[in-house]
Design a protein around this motif. Structure first.
Motif, PDB file in Angstrom:
ATOM      1  N   ALA A 176      26.853  46.026 -26.865  1.00 22.70           N
ATOM      2  CA  ALA A 176      28.270  46.346 -26.684  1.00 22.70           C
ATOM      3  C   ALA A 176      28.828  45.639 -25.450  1.00 22.70           C
ATOM      4  CB  ALA A 176      28.454  47.856 -26.557  1.00 22.70           C
ATOM      5  N   VAL A 177      28.024  45.568 -24.392  1.00 27.16           N
ATOM      6  CA  VAL A 177      28.447  44.875 -23.172  1.00 27.16           C
ATOM      7  C   VAL A 177      28.623  43.385 -23.441  1.00 27.16           C
ATOM      8  CG1 VAL A 177      27.667  44.140 -20.883  1.00 27.16           C
ATOM      9  CG2 VAL A 177      27.504  46.546 -21.555  1.00 27.16           C
ATOM     10  N   MET A 178      27.682  42.799 -24.165  1.00 25.95           N
ATOM     11  CA  MET A 178      27.763  41.377 -24.478  1.00 25.95           C
ATOM     12  C   MET A 178      29.045  41.058 -25.246  1.00 25.95           C
ATOM     13  SD  MET A 178      25.067  39.859 -23.235  1.00 25.95           S
ATOM     14  CE  MET A 178      25.381  40.982 -21.872  1.00 25.95           C
ATOM     15  N   GLN A 179      29.469  41.990 -26.087  1.00 26.80           N
ATOM     16  CA  GLN A 179      30.669  41.776 -26.885  1.00 26.80           C
ATOM     17  C   GLN A 179      31.937  42.046 -26.077  1.00 26.80           C
ATOM     18  OE1 GLN A 179      32.787  44.164 -29.060  1.00 26.80           O
ATOM     19  NE2 GLN A 179      33.722  42.461 -30.152  1.00 26.80           N
ATOM     20  N   ALA A 180      31.831  42.927 -25.093  1.00 25.51           N
ATOM     21  CA  ALA A 180      33.011  43.277 -24.299  1.00 25.51           C
ATOM     22  C   ALA A 180      33.321  42.239 -23.231  1.00 25.51           C
ATOM     23  CB  ALA A 180      32.801  44.644 -23.635  1.00 25.51           C
ATOM     24  N   ALA A 181      32.302  41.497 -22.803  1.00 26.15           N
ATOM     25  CA  ALA A 181      32.478  40.533 -21.716  1.00 26.15           C
ATOM     26  C   ALA A 181      33.179  39.271 -22.198  1.00 26.15           C
ATOM     27  CB  ALA A 181      31.123  40.183 -21.112  1.00 26.15           C
ATOM     28  N   ASN A 182      33.826  38.578 -21.255  1.00 21.45           N
ATOM     29  CA  ASN A 182      34.353  37.245 -21.562  1.00 21.45           C
ATOM     30  C   ASN A 182      33.693  36.170 -20.704  1.00 21.45           C
ATOM     31  OD1 ASN A 182      35.673  37.420 -19.047  1.00 21.45           O
ATOM     32  ND2 ASN A 182      37.592  38.112 -19.979  1.00 21.45           N
ATOM     33  N   ALA A 183      32.615  36.559 -20.005  1.00 26.22           N
ATOM     34  CA  ALA A 183      31.810  35.601 -19.241  1.00 26.22           C
ATOM     35  C   ALA A 183      30.420  36.194 -19.073  1.00 26.22           C
ATOM     36  CB  ALA A 183      32.444  35.310 -17.888  1.00 26.22           C
ATOM     37  N   LEU A 184      29.433  35.317 -18.920  1.00 26.52           N
ATOM     38  CA  LEU A 184      28.042  35.768 -18.829  1.00 26.52           C
ATOM     39  C   LEU A 184      27.359  35.079 -17.660  1.00 26.52           C
ATOM     40  CD1 LEU A 184      25.626  37.331 -20.071  1.00 26.52           C
ATOM     41  CD2 LEU A 184      25.207  35.350 -21.526  1.00 26.52           C
ATOM     42  N   LEU A 185      26.749  35.886 -16.777  1.00 20.16           N
ATOM     43  CA  LEU A 185      25.977  35.379 -15.651  1.00 20.16           C
ATOM     44  C   LEU A 185      24.547  35.868 -15.797  1.00 20.16           C
ATOM     45  CD1 LEU A 185      26.002  33.891 -12.874  1.00 20.16           C
ATOM     46  CD2 LEU A 185      26.387  36.149 -11.832  1.00 20.16           C
ATOM     47  N   VAL A 186      23.592  34.925 -15.823  1.00 18.51           N
ATOM     48  CA  VAL A 186      22.185  35.262 -16.036  1.00 18.51           C
ATOM     49  C   VAL A 186      21.387  34.957 -14.766  1.00 18.51           C
ATOM     50  CG1 VAL A 186      20.141  34.876 -17.465  1.00 18.51           C
ATOM     51  CG2 VAL A 186      22.434  34.652 -18.474  1.00 18.51           C
ATOM     52  N   PRO A 187      20.993  35.982 -13.998  1.00 24.03           N
ATOM     53  CA  PRO A 187      20.131  35.734 -12.839  1.00 24.03           C
ATOM     54  C   PRO A 187      18.676  35.584 -13.286  1.00 24.03           C
ATOM     55  CG  PRO A 187      21.074  37.976 -12.787  1.00 24.03           C
ATOM     56  CD  PRO A 187      21.346  37.394 -14.129  1.00 24.03           C
ATOM     57  N   LEU A 188      17.958  34.667 -12.645  1.00 26.08           N
ATOM     58  CA  LEU A 188      16.528  34.528 -12.915  1.00 26.08           C
ATOM     59  C   LEU A 188      15.842  34.041 -11.659  1.00 26.08           C
ATOM     60  CD1 LEU A 188      15.718  31.297 -14.940  1.00 26.08           C
ATOM     61  CD2 LEU A 188      17.973  31.729 -14.004  1.00 26.08           C
ATOM     62  N   ALA A 189      14.648  34.566 -11.422  1.00 29.07           N
ATOM     63  CA  ALA A 189      13.877  34.170 -10.248  1.00 29.07           C
ATOM     64  C   ALA A 189      13.093  32.901 -10.548  1.00 29.07           C
ATOM     65  CB  ALA A 189      12.937  35.301  -9.834  1.00 29.07           C
ATOM     66  N   ALA A 190      12.704  32.206  -9.483  1.00 28.40           N
ATOM     67  CA  ALA A 190      12.016  30.921  -9.633  1.00 28.40           C
ATOM     68  C   ALA A 190      10.514  31.119  -9.802  1.00 28.40           C
ATOM     69  CB  ALA A 190      12.306  30.028  -8.431  1.00 28.40           C
ATOM     70  N   ALA A 202      31.700  50.079 -34.645  1.00 31.76           N
ATOM     71  CA  ALA A 202      32.825  50.779 -34.025  1.00 31.76           C
ATOM     72  C   ALA A 202      32.613  50.933 -32.526  1.00 31.76           C
ATOM     73  CB  ALA A 202      33.005  52.145 -34.680  1.00 31.76           C
ATOM     74  N   ARG A 203      31.358  51.232 -32.108  1.00 34.89           N
ATOM     75  CA  ARG A 203      31.081  51.411 -30.687  1.00 34.89           C
ATOM     76  C   ARG A 203      31.225  50.083 -29.938  1.00 34.89           C
ATOM     77  NH1 ARG A 203      32.198  55.211 -32.131  1.00 34.89           N
ATOM     78  NH2 ARG A 203      31.534  57.341 -31.818  1.00 34.89           N
ATOM     79  N   PHE A 204      30.779  48.981 -30.574  1.00 37.91           N
ATOM     80  CA  PHE A 204      30.937  47.669 -29.944  1.00 37.91           C
ATOM     81  C   PHE A 204      32.408  47.410 -29.655  1.00 37.91           C
ATOM     82  CE2 PHE A 204      26.924  45.871 -32.174  1.00 37.91           C
ATOM     83  CZ  PHE A 204      26.136  46.593 -31.286  1.00 37.91           C
ATOM     84  N   ARG A 205      33.223  47.623 -30.656  1.00 33.82           N
ATOM     85  CA  ARG A 205      34.648  47.336 -30.505  1.00 33.82           C
ATOM     86  C   ARG A 205      35.308  48.320 -29.530  1.00 33.82           C
ATOM     87  NH1 ARG A 205      34.804  46.055 -36.623  1.00 33.82           N
ATOM     88  NH2 ARG A 205      34.684  43.783 -36.613  1.00 33.82           N
ATOM     89  N   LYS A 206      34.828  49.552 -29.525  1.00 37.97           N
ATOM     90  CA  LYS A 206      35.443  50.571 -28.679  1.00 37.97           C
ATOM     91  C   LYS A 206      35.246  50.252 -27.202  1.00 37.97           C
ATOM     92  CE  LYS A 206      35.844  55.540 -27.959  1.00 37.97           C
ATOM     93  NZ  LYS A 206      35.344  56.883 -28.263  1.00 37.97           N
ATOM     94  N   LEU A 207      34.045  49.849 -26.802  1.00 38.98           N
ATOM     95  CA  LEU A 207      33.808  49.516 -25.401  1.00 38.98           C
ATOM     96  C   LEU A 207      34.679  48.338 -24.987  1.00 38.98           C
ATOM     97  CD1 LEU A 207      32.308  50.020 -22.790  1.00 38.98           C
ATOM     98  CD2 LEU A 207      30.507  48.480 -23.584  1.00 38.98           C
ATOM     99  N   LYS A 208      34.775  47.342 -25.833  1.00 33.08           N
ATOM    100  CA  LYS A 208      35.616  46.187 -25.515  1.00 33.08           C
ATOM    101  C   LYS A 208      37.072  46.593 -25.364  1.00 33.08           C
ATOM    102  CE  LYS A 208      36.724  41.488 -26.954  1.00 33.08           C
ATOM    103  NZ  LYS A 208      36.377  40.372 -27.859  1.00 33.08           N
ATOM    104  N   GLU A 209      37.559  47.403 -26.284  1.00 37.61           N
ATOM    105  CA  GLU A 209      38.960  47.844 -26.216  1.00 37.61           C
ATOM    106  C   GLU A 209      39.219  48.647 -24.938  1.00 37.61           C
ATOM    107  OE1 GLU A 209      39.304  50.015 -29.807  1.00 37.61           O
ATOM    108  OE2 GLU A 209      39.362  48.233 -31.101  1.00 37.61           O
ATOM    109  N   GLY A 210      38.308  49.559 -24.626  1.00 40.38           N
ATOM    110  CA  GLY A 210      38.490  50.384 -23.430  1.00 40.38           C
ATOM    111  C   GLY A 210      38.472  49.569 -22.148  1.00 40.38           C
ATOM    112  N   LEU A 211      37.561  48.606 -22.069  1.00 38.31           N
ATOM    113  CA  LEU A 211      37.479  47.774 -20.869  1.00 38.31           C
ATOM    114  C   LEU A 211      38.679  46.843 -20.755  1.00 38.31           C
ATOM    115  CD1 LEU A 211      33.669  46.908 -20.761  1.00 38.31           C
ATOM    116  CD2 LEU A 211      34.940  48.373 -19.186  1.00 38.31           C
ATOM    117  N   ASN A 212      39.160  46.332 -21.876  1.00 35.78           N
ATOM    118  CA  ASN A 212      40.334  45.454 -21.840  1.00 35.78           C
ATOM    119  C   ASN A 212      41.550  46.180 -21.291  1.00 35.78           C
ATOM    120  OD1 ASN A 212      39.073  43.153 -22.751  1.00 35.78           O
ATOM    121  ND2 ASN A 212      39.633  43.448 -24.894  1.00 35.78           N
TER     122      ASN A 212
END
Length: 399
Positions: free
Chosen positions: A250-264, A217-227
């Protein structure tokens, strides 16, 4: 044992007091962060994809007010508010149409120290300068992003101003509008965080036998609220905790794009591989529970890249071989200008003048524009659009 616990508490309090001292010193005289940058007419024309002559003509015929001048008659440049007005008058706004889905981008990596919050804040300010409406949501109880926006999460932000009242087991808010704060940027808003947001993790962990349904429910709730909230913006940037917890999922489920920063570095590369493997397993488990994720794009970006360090070049080459087109081609360079700005709780885009040498600042700013511009292009592609050609390019091509 009590003495050790007391010592840790004393250290934390001393640290919080020092952060507040730094904040007050950085934001004198009123201890509030401001935005004092101005953009010259040449840069304004570049940002608006038009000629300087077009801007001058609009000022001459009264469609635009003239840029303010100093006592000696020199133009002072345009504020961000004035730039936004210029975009509206000259029909140069990049904002999405009502049919375009807002980009909700999670900036995530479970490895700390990769510059996740720094990338998030610089990306927010980059999009703002380009004319987009931006919402930043700090989902990390460490609240680094909140701090970079000029708020002290210990003194200025209460638990009721974070995501907590919306995500807790006993919520007191039914939507996220209560948490939205304005920032010095006229087209950037923030939902802040503080340490008490971590209480959500404790509550959900103690949910008992019905915990799984509560989590779902919390996963879906964050997505609904952000949408719902995202309808007022073009881009929403989510800064989740650097760990695989309830809020991160919950953030992973609410997002529609993913950006992963990583150092070299080798540790960062190995950690990111583990993060991707863990993500793969988690996404499969979420899918089996009926929680689907759908991303418009997934990209990795190399952050803190030192072009003069052979080991960085070697690790970046390994990244390219491993991740292919998923790795953005332009890395974010490791620059003293970024570090100096962060010490003042700012991004490079907020500096009125260079902190280091003008050459260092110019190189850093150009790199940030190019690196973060890659993400802008991905957003525009998801809307079925590309960046319009500049006027001078069109004229040159037609000759």
């Amino acid at each position: 044992m009590d003495a050790i616990v007391s010592q840790i508490g004393d250290l934390a309090e001393a640290g919080e007091r020092m952060i507040e001292r730094l904040r007050r010193k950085a934001f004198l005289p009123d201890s509030r962060k401001g935005l004092n940058i101005r953009v010259g007419i040449a840069e304004a024309a570049q940002l608006l994809c038009c000629s300087t002559n077009r801007i001058r003509m609009a000022e001459d015929d009264g469609r635009l007010p003239s840029a303010p001048s100093s006592k000696n008659g020199r133009r002072l440049g345009y504020t961000i508010e004035e730039l936004l007005h210029m975009r509206a008058v000259l029909n140069a706004s990049p904002q999405r149409t009502p049919l375009d889905v807002p980009a909700i981008i999670a900036v995530q990596n479970f490895k700390g120290g990769v510059g996740k919050s720094t990338v998030t804040t610089h990306l927010a300010h980059y999009f703002a300068i380009q004319g987009y409406r931006v919402l930043v949501v700090d989902c990390d109880s460490q609240a680094t992003t909140t701090t970079l926006f000029g708020f002290n999460p210990h003194f200025n932000i209460t638990r009721e101003e974070t995501l907590y009242p919306y995500l807790s087991i006993d919520p007191t808010e039914s939507d996220l509008a209560y948490a939205v704060k304005s920032t010095p940027w006229p087209n950037v808003d923030l939902i802040p965080s503080n340490l008490e947001l971590f209480d959500v993790e404790y509550e959900l962990a103690a949910a008992g036998s019905d915990g799984q349904s509560v989590l779902t429910a919390r996963f879906r709730k964050l997505k609904e609220g952000l949408n719902v909230l995202a309808n007022q913006y073009d881009v929403v940037l989510l800064d989740p905790p650097p760990a695989l917890g309830t809020i991160s999922l919950a953030v992973m489920q609410a997002a529609n794009a993913l950006l992963v920063p990583l150092a070299a570095t080798t540790p960062d590369f190995c950690s990111t591989v583990q993060f991707l493997s863990m993500m793969d397993q988690v996404l499969q488990q979420l899918a089996s529970a009926g929680i689907e994720l759908d991303y418009n794009f997934v990209r990795l970006i190399c952050s803190k890249f030192d072009s003069n360090d052979p080991s960085h070049a070697m690790i970046r080459s390994i990244m390219e071989q491993t991740f292919g087109a998923a790795l953005l081609p332009v890395p974010i360079l490791d620059s003293a200008e970024v570090s100096h700005a962060a010490l003042r709780m700012m991004t490079v885009y907020e500096l009125e003048k260079p902190i280091g040498t003008p050459k260092t600042h110019k190189r850093c700013r150009a790199n940030l524009d190019e690196a973060l511009g890659q993400i802008e292009q991905l957003v525009r592609q998801s809307w079925g659009r590309v960046t319009p050609a500049k006027e001078d390019e069109v004229l040159h091509a037609s000759i």
